[in-house]
Write a protein that holds these residues in place. Structure first.
Motif, PDB file in Angstrom:
ATOM      1  N   LEU A  74      -0.999  -1.064  -4.402  1.00 52.77           N
ATOM      2  CA  LEU A  74      -2.225  -0.267  -4.362  1.00 52.77           C
ATOM      3  C   LEU A  74      -1.813   1.157  -4.048  1.00 52.77           C
ATOM      4  CD1 LEU A  74      -5.297   0.117  -4.319  1.00 52.77           C
ATOM      5  CD2 LEU A  74      -5.284  -0.575  -1.920  1.00 52.77           C
ATOM      6  N   LEU A  75      -1.992   2.058  -5.001  1.00 58.65           N
ATOM      7  CA  LEU A  75      -1.591   3.451  -4.847  1.00 58.65           C
ATOM      8  C   LEU A  75      -2.813   4.279  -4.466  1.00 58.65           C
ATOM      9  CD1 LEU A  75       0.449   5.786  -5.143  1.00 58.65           C
ATOM     10  CD2 LEU A  75      -0.100   5.828  -7.587  1.00 58.65           C
ATOM     11  N   LEU A  76      -2.840   4.745  -3.230  1.00 58.08           N
ATOM     12  CA  LEU A  76      -3.976   5.510  -2.732  1.00 58.08           C
ATOM     13  C   LEU A  76      -3.660   7.002  -2.779  1.00 58.08           C
ATOM     14  CD1 LEU A  76      -6.782   5.496  -1.314  1.00 58.08           C
ATOM     15  CD2 LEU A  76      -5.527   5.472   0.861  1.00 58.08           C
ATOM     16  N   ILE A  77      -4.533   7.780  -3.401  1.00 58.62           N
ATOM     17  CA  ILE A  77      -4.344   9.228  -3.469  1.00 58.62           C
ATOM     18  C   ILE A  77      -5.603   9.931  -2.961  1.00 58.62           C
ATOM     19  CG2 ILE A  77      -2.666   9.115  -5.333  1.00 58.62           C
ATOM     20  CD1 ILE A  77      -4.884   9.840  -7.297  1.00 58.62           C
ATOM     21  N   ARG A  78      -5.440  11.193  -2.563  1.00 58.89           N
ATOM     22  CA  ARG A  78      -6.558  11.950  -1.987  1.00 58.89           C
ATOM     23  C   ARG A  78      -6.498  13.396  -2.471  1.00 58.89           C
ATOM     24  NH1 ARG A  78      -7.697  12.582   4.577  1.00 58.89           N
ATOM     25  NH2 ARG A  78      -9.869  13.316   4.409  1.00 58.89           N
ATOM     26  N   ASN A  79      -7.641  14.045  -2.597  1.00 55.04           N
ATOM     27  CA  ASN A  79      -7.626  15.430  -3.064  1.00 55.04           C
ATOM     28  C   ASN A  79      -6.761  16.280  -2.126  1.00 55.04           C
ATOM     29  OD1 ASN A  79      -9.210  17.606  -1.472  1.00 55.04           O
ATOM     30  ND2 ASN A  79     -10.632  15.864  -1.375  1.00 55.04           N
ATOM     31  N   PRO A  80      -5.891  17.122  -2.698  1.00 61.75           N
ATOM     32  CA  PRO A  80      -4.872  17.809  -1.892  1.00 61.75           C
ATOM     33  C   PRO A  80      -5.409  18.751  -0.828  1.00 61.75           C
ATOM     34  CG  PRO A  80      -4.929  18.661  -4.147  1.00 61.75           C
ATOM     35  CD  PRO A  80      -5.776  17.433  -4.132  1.00 61.75           C
ATOM     36  N   LYS A  81      -6.585  19.308  -1.012  1.00 60.02           N
ATOM     37  CA  LYS A  81      -7.100  20.250  -0.016  1.00 60.02           C
ATOM     38  C   LYS A  81      -7.555  19.535   1.256  1.00 60.02           C
ATOM     39  CE  LYS A  81      -8.251  23.986  -3.210  1.00 60.02           C
ATOM     40  NZ  LYS A  81      -9.282  24.896  -3.756  1.00 60.02           N
ATOM     41  N   ASP A  82      -8.224  18.412   1.110  1.00 58.45           N
ATOM     42  CA  ASP A  82      -8.591  17.643   2.302  1.00 58.45           C
ATOM     43  C   ASP A  82      -7.360  17.017   2.944  1.00 58.45           C
ATOM     44  OD1 ASP A  82     -11.295  18.047   2.688  1.00 58.45           O
ATOM     45  OD2 ASP A  82     -11.890  16.494   1.275  1.00 58.45           O
ATOM     46  N   LEU A  83      -6.406  16.606   2.106  1.00 56.60           N
ATOM     47  CA  LEU A  83      -5.197  15.985   2.639  1.00 56.60           C
ATOM     48  C   LEU A  83      -4.413  16.957   3.514  1.00 56.60           C
ATOM     49  CD1 LEU A  83      -2.739  13.607   0.951  1.00 56.60           C
ATOM     50  CD2 LEU A  83      -1.829  15.695   1.945  1.00 56.60           C
ATOM     51  N   VAL A  84      -4.199  18.185   3.017  1.00 59.37           N
ATOM     52  CA  VAL A  84      -3.428  19.144   3.803  1.00 59.37           C
ATOM     53  C   VAL A  84      -4.172  19.546   5.081  1.00 59.37           C
ATOM     54  CG1 VAL A  84      -4.292  21.192   2.584  1.00 59.37           C
ATOM     55  CG2 VAL A  84      -2.077  21.291   3.705  1.00 59.37           C
ATOM     56  N   THR A  85      -5.491  19.576   5.012  1.00 56.85           N
ATOM     57  CA  THR A  85      -6.296  19.870   6.204  1.00 56.85           C
ATOM     58  C   THR A  85      -6.119  18.781   7.258  1.00 56.85           C
ATOM     59  OG1 THR A  85      -7.945  21.051   4.870  1.00 56.85           O
ATOM     60  CG2 THR A  85      -8.640  20.284   7.045  1.00 56.85           C
ATOM     61  N   ASP A 120      -2.268  29.022   8.883  1.00 51.64           N
ATOM     62  CA  ASP A 120      -1.556  29.764   7.846  1.00 51.64           C
ATOM     63  C   ASP A 120      -0.084  29.363   7.796  1.00 51.64           C
ATOM     64  OD1 ASP A 120      -3.884  31.091   7.227  1.00 51.64           O
ATOM     65  OD2 ASP A 120      -3.396  32.897   8.362  1.00 51.64           O
ATOM     66  N   ASP A 121       0.532  29.186   8.957  1.00 47.32           N
ATOM     67  CA  ASP A 121       1.939  28.772   9.005  1.00 47.32           C
ATOM     68  C   ASP A 121       2.115  27.382   8.397  1.00 47.32           C
ATOM     69  OD1 ASP A 121       2.640  31.114  10.256  1.00 47.32           O
ATOM     70  OD2 ASP A 121       2.626  30.266  12.276  1.00 47.32           O
ATOM     71  N   PHE A 122       1.192  26.488   8.736  1.00 53.06           N
ATOM     72  CA  PHE A 122       1.283  25.129   8.199  1.00 53.06           C
ATOM     73  C   PHE A 122       1.089  25.126   6.687  1.00 53.06           C
ATOM     74  CE2 PHE A 122      -0.439  21.040   6.891  1.00 53.06           C
ATOM     75  CZ  PHE A 122       0.464  20.157   7.467  1.00 53.06           C
ATOM     76  N   PHE A 123       0.140  25.896   6.209  1.00 57.46           N
ATOM     77  CA  PHE A 123      -0.131  25.951   4.767  1.00 57.46           C
ATOM     78  C   PHE A 123       1.111  26.412   4.004  1.00 57.46           C
ATOM     79  CE2 PHE A 123      -1.516  28.022   0.858  1.00 57.46           C
ATOM     80  CZ  PHE A 123      -2.338  27.044   0.308  1.00 57.46           C
ATOM     81  N   VAL A 124       1.798  27.418   4.524  1.00 61.39           N
ATOM     82  CA  VAL A 124       3.024  27.900   3.884  1.00 61.39           C
ATOM     83  C   VAL A 124       4.072  26.788   3.843  1.00 61.39           C
ATOM     84  CG1 VAL A 124       4.979  29.480   4.121  1.00 61.39           C
ATOM     85  CG2 VAL A 124       2.654  30.326   4.442  1.00 61.39           C
ATOM     86  N   ALA A 125       4.232  26.058   4.946  1.00 66.16           N
ATOM     87  CA  ALA A 125       5.205  24.960   4.992  1.00 66.16           C
ATOM     88  C   ALA A 125       4.849  23.864   3.988  1.00 66.16           C
ATOM     89  CB  ALA A 125       5.269  24.389   6.410  1.00 66.16           C
ATOM     90  N   PHE A 126       3.559  23.561   3.879  1.00 61.08           N
ATOM     91  CA  PHE A 126       3.110  22.527   2.942  1.00 61.08           C
ATOM     92  C   PHE A 126       3.398  22.937   1.499  1.00 61.08           C
ATOM     93  CE2 PHE A 126       0.028  20.326   0.284  1.00 61.08           C
ATOM     94  CZ  PHE A 126       0.045  19.033   0.788  1.00 61.08           C
ATOM     95  N   LEU A 152       0.858  -1.180   0.000  1.00 58.08           N
ATOM     96  CA  LEU A 152       0.000   0.000   0.000  1.00 58.08           C
ATOM     97  C   LEU A 152       0.892   1.226   0.000  1.00 58.08           C
ATOM     98  CD1 LEU A 152      -2.607   1.634   0.343  1.00 58.08           C
ATOM     99  CD2 LEU A 152      -2.472   1.191   2.811  1.00 58.08           C
ATOM    100  N   ALA A 153       0.841   2.001  -1.085  1.00 58.88           N
ATOM    101  CA  ALA A 153       1.620   3.231  -1.195  1.00 58.88           C
ATOM    102  C   ALA A 153       0.674   4.420  -1.067  1.00 58.88           C
ATOM    103  CB  ALA A 153       2.361   3.283  -2.529  1.00 58.88           C
ATOM    104  N   ALA A 154       0.952   5.305  -0.127  1.00 61.19           N
ATOM    105  CA  ALA A 154       0.065   6.451   0.100  1.00 61.19           C
ATOM    106  C   ALA A 154       0.829   7.540   0.832  1.00 61.19           C
ATOM    107  CB  ALA A 154      -1.155   6.043   0.912  1.00 61.19           C
ATOM    108  N   TYR A 155       0.668   8.769   0.405  1.00 55.76           N
ATOM    109  CA  TYR A 155       1.239   9.915   1.114  1.00 55.76           C
ATOM    110  C   TYR A 155       0.519  10.030   2.465  1.00 55.76           C
ATOM    111  CZ  TYR A 155       3.035  14.707   1.675  1.00 55.76           C
ATOM    112  OH  TYR A 155       3.667  15.840   2.121  1.00 55.76           O
ATOM    113  N   PRO A 156       1.210  10.539   3.502  1.00 55.04           N
ATOM    114  CA  PRO A 156       0.552  10.676   4.809  1.00 55.04           C
ATOM    115  C   PRO A 156      -0.800  11.378   4.730  1.00 55.04           C
ATOM    116  CG  PRO A 156       2.885  11.180   5.005  1.00 55.04           C
ATOM    117  CD  PRO A 156       2.612  11.002   3.542  1.00 55.04           C
ATOM    118  N   LYS A 157      -1.758  10.857   5.455  1.00 55.67           N
ATOM    119  CA  LYS A 157      -3.121  11.386   5.583  1.00 55.67           C
ATOM    120  C   LYS A 157      -3.947  11.217   4.313  1.00 55.67           C
ATOM    121  CE  LYS A 157      -4.015  12.128   8.890  1.00 55.67           C
ATOM    122  NZ  LYS A 157      -4.296  11.024   9.877  1.00 55.67           N
ATOM    123  N   SER A 158      -3.617  10.195   3.552  1.00 64.18           N
ATOM    124  CA  SER A 158      -4.418   9.868   2.364  1.00 64.18           C
ATOM    125  C   SER A 158      -5.500   8.843   2.668  1.00 64.18           C
ATOM    126  CB  SER A 158      -3.519   9.322   1.247  1.00 64.18           C
ATOM    127  OG  SER A 158      -2.605  10.287   0.810  1.00 64.18           O
ATOM    128  N   GLY A 159      -5.483   8.287   3.889  1.00 68.98           N
ATOM    129  CA  GLY A 159      -6.411   7.220   4.251  1.00 68.98           C
ATOM    130  C   GLY A 159      -5.693   5.906   4.475  1.00 68.98           C
TER     131      GLY A 159
END
Length: 339
Positions: free
Chosen positions: A172-183, A202-208, A87-94
Motif C-alpha cells: 500500500l503506497l501512501l502519498i500526500r500533497n507536498p505542501k502539507d507534508l513539508v508543513t 524558512d531554514d527548514f524549507f530550504v533544507a527540504f 505500508l510504504a510512505a514517506y515520513p509525515k504522509s499519514g
C-alpha cells in the motif's frame, strides 16, 4: 457450599482472570515496545550534538538513533512473502493513521476466521513495526513469524529487500500533497529530539528543497515509486482521498489485501482510525510524544506557513519532477496546493 465446589469455582475464577490478564498484556505489549523504543532513541539523541543526529547511507540521510548501516545490510536477508502487508510512505504522509487501519483490519479478520486474539504471537508483537528500524537480528526473527506480517517503511523501492518485488508482496503506497507534508514534517522535526531541529520555517524549507531531509528528497521518492505505481501488487492511495471518504478508502484497502469484513466491522475500523479517536488514545499508543505524532491531521495547513516565493519554488519542483505521472495526477496538486 461444598469444599469441592468452592475449589472448582476458585480455579474457574483464576483461569478466567488469568486469560483476561493475558489478553490485556498481549494488547499492551506492542505499544510498550513502541513507546520504549522511541523513549530510548530520544534519550540517546538528547546527548548528541545537532550535526551528529544524521548519517548518510547510499547518498540518503537517516537518524542515527533509529537506523544504522549494519541494519540496512542485514535487511537484505528478509524473505518477503506474497501475503505480506507492506505500508510504504514517506515520513509525515499519514503513516500512523494507515498503520492503525491495517492492524485493525487484520486483527478483526483473524479473530473471526482463525479465532485469534491478536494479529500474531508474542514474538511478532515484540518487533518494531518499521522495517528499517531495529537490530541486525530482526530479520532472522521475522523470517520465522507466521503470516500475515505487517511491515511499514519510509524507504525508496530500490532500498527494500529484493525479495519484496521478487515474491510480489502487496504494498500500500501512501502519498500526500507536498505542501502539507513539508508543513507537518517541520513541526514533527522540531518536536522530537531524534531529528535536527530548525530555528525557522524558512531554514527548514530550504533544507527540504535542497534534499537534506531524513529518508531523502520527497520529489525523488515520488518519482522512483511512480515506476511501480501500476504494478498489480502495488496500490497507490492519497492521504487526501482517504481523508475525504474514509469508508470507501478502508473498503478499498481491505479488498486489495483480500480481507473480507462485514459493513459493521469496516465501520468499526473507520471509527477507531479517525484522527479524533487516535489522538484521544495517543498517550497510550505513543507515550510522551503523543502530541508530536498527532498534531492536526488537517488538509491545507500549509497556507499558514508558505510565502509567495516558497509557493513558486514548490510549484516548480512539482512541475519538474512528478506532474503528468500517475502519482502526480493522483495528488490533485491544483486542488490541494494552489492558494
Amino acid at each position: 457450599m461444598t469444599k469441592g465446589l468452592q475449589l472448582e469455582l476458585r480455579n474457574s475464577f483464576r483461569k478466567t482472570f488469568s486469560t483476561a490478564c493475558e489478553r490485556k498484556r498481549r494488547m499492551e505489549k506492542p505499544r510498550k515496545k513502541f513507546t520504549g523504543f522511541i523513549d530510548d532513541a530520544v534519550a540517546a539523541a538528547n546527548k548528541m550534538d545537532r550535526d551528529e543526529l544524521l548519517f548518510s547511507y547510499k547518498g540518503i540521510l537517516y537518524p542515527v538513533t533509529l537506523c544504522s548501516p549494519e541494519v540496512f545490510r542485514a535487511m537484505e536477508s528478509l524473505e518477503a512473502r506474497s501475503d505480506d502487508i507492506i505500508l510504504a510512505a514517506y515520513p509525515k504522509s499519514g503513516t500512523n493513521w494507515l498503520a492503525q487501519i491495517l492492524n485493525d483490519l487484520v486483527a478483526i479478520f483473524e479473530k473471526k476466521t482463525q479465532n485469534k486474539e491478536s494479529s500474531g504471537n508474542d514474538e511478532e508483537l515484540e518487533e518494531f513495526p518499521y522495517l528499517e528500524i531495529g537490530d541486525t537480528g530482526k530479520y532472522e526473527r521475522m523470517n520465522k513469524l507466521p503470516s500475515r506480517r505487517i511491515m511499514i517503511t519510509h524507504l525508496l523501492p530500490e532500498n527494500l529487500p529484493r525479495s519484496v518485488f521478487k515474491n510480489k508482496a502487496k504494498i500500500l503506497l501512501l502519498i500526500r500533497n507536498p505542501k502539507d507534508l513539508v508543513t507537518s514534517f517541520y513541526h514533527f522535526t522540531n518536536g522530537i529530539a531524534t531529528l535536527p531541529s530548525y530555528e525557522t520555517w524558512d531554514d527548514f524549507f530550504v533544507a527540504f528543497m535542497t534534499k537534506k531531509m531524513p529518508w531523502g528528497c520527497y520529489f525523488e521518492y515520488l518519482s522512483k515509486w511512480n515506476k511501480y505505481a501500476a504494478d498489480e501488487n502495488v496500490m497507490p492511495m492519497t492521504y487526501e482521498e482517504l481523508k475525504e471518504n474514509p469508508v470507501l478508502g478502508v473498503k478499498s484497502i481491505a479488498a486489495f489485501f483480500g480481507i473480507s469484513l462485514t459493513e459493521e466491522e469496516l465501520q468499526t475500523v473507520v471509527e477507531r482510525s479517525s484522527f479524533q479517536s487516535m489522538k484521544k488514545n495517543s498517550e497510550k499508543t505513543h507515550g510522551a510524544y503523543a502530541n508530536v505524532f498527532f498534531r492536526k491531521g488537517a488538509i491545507s495547513d500549509w497556507k499558514n506557513l508558505f510565502s509567495e516565493d516558497q509557493n513558486e519554488k514548490m510549484d516548480k519542483a512539482f512541475e519538474e519532477h512528478i506532474r503528468g505521472t500517475k502519482l502526480g495526477t493522483m495528488l490533485k496538486y491544483d486542488v490541494y496546493c494552489k492558494a
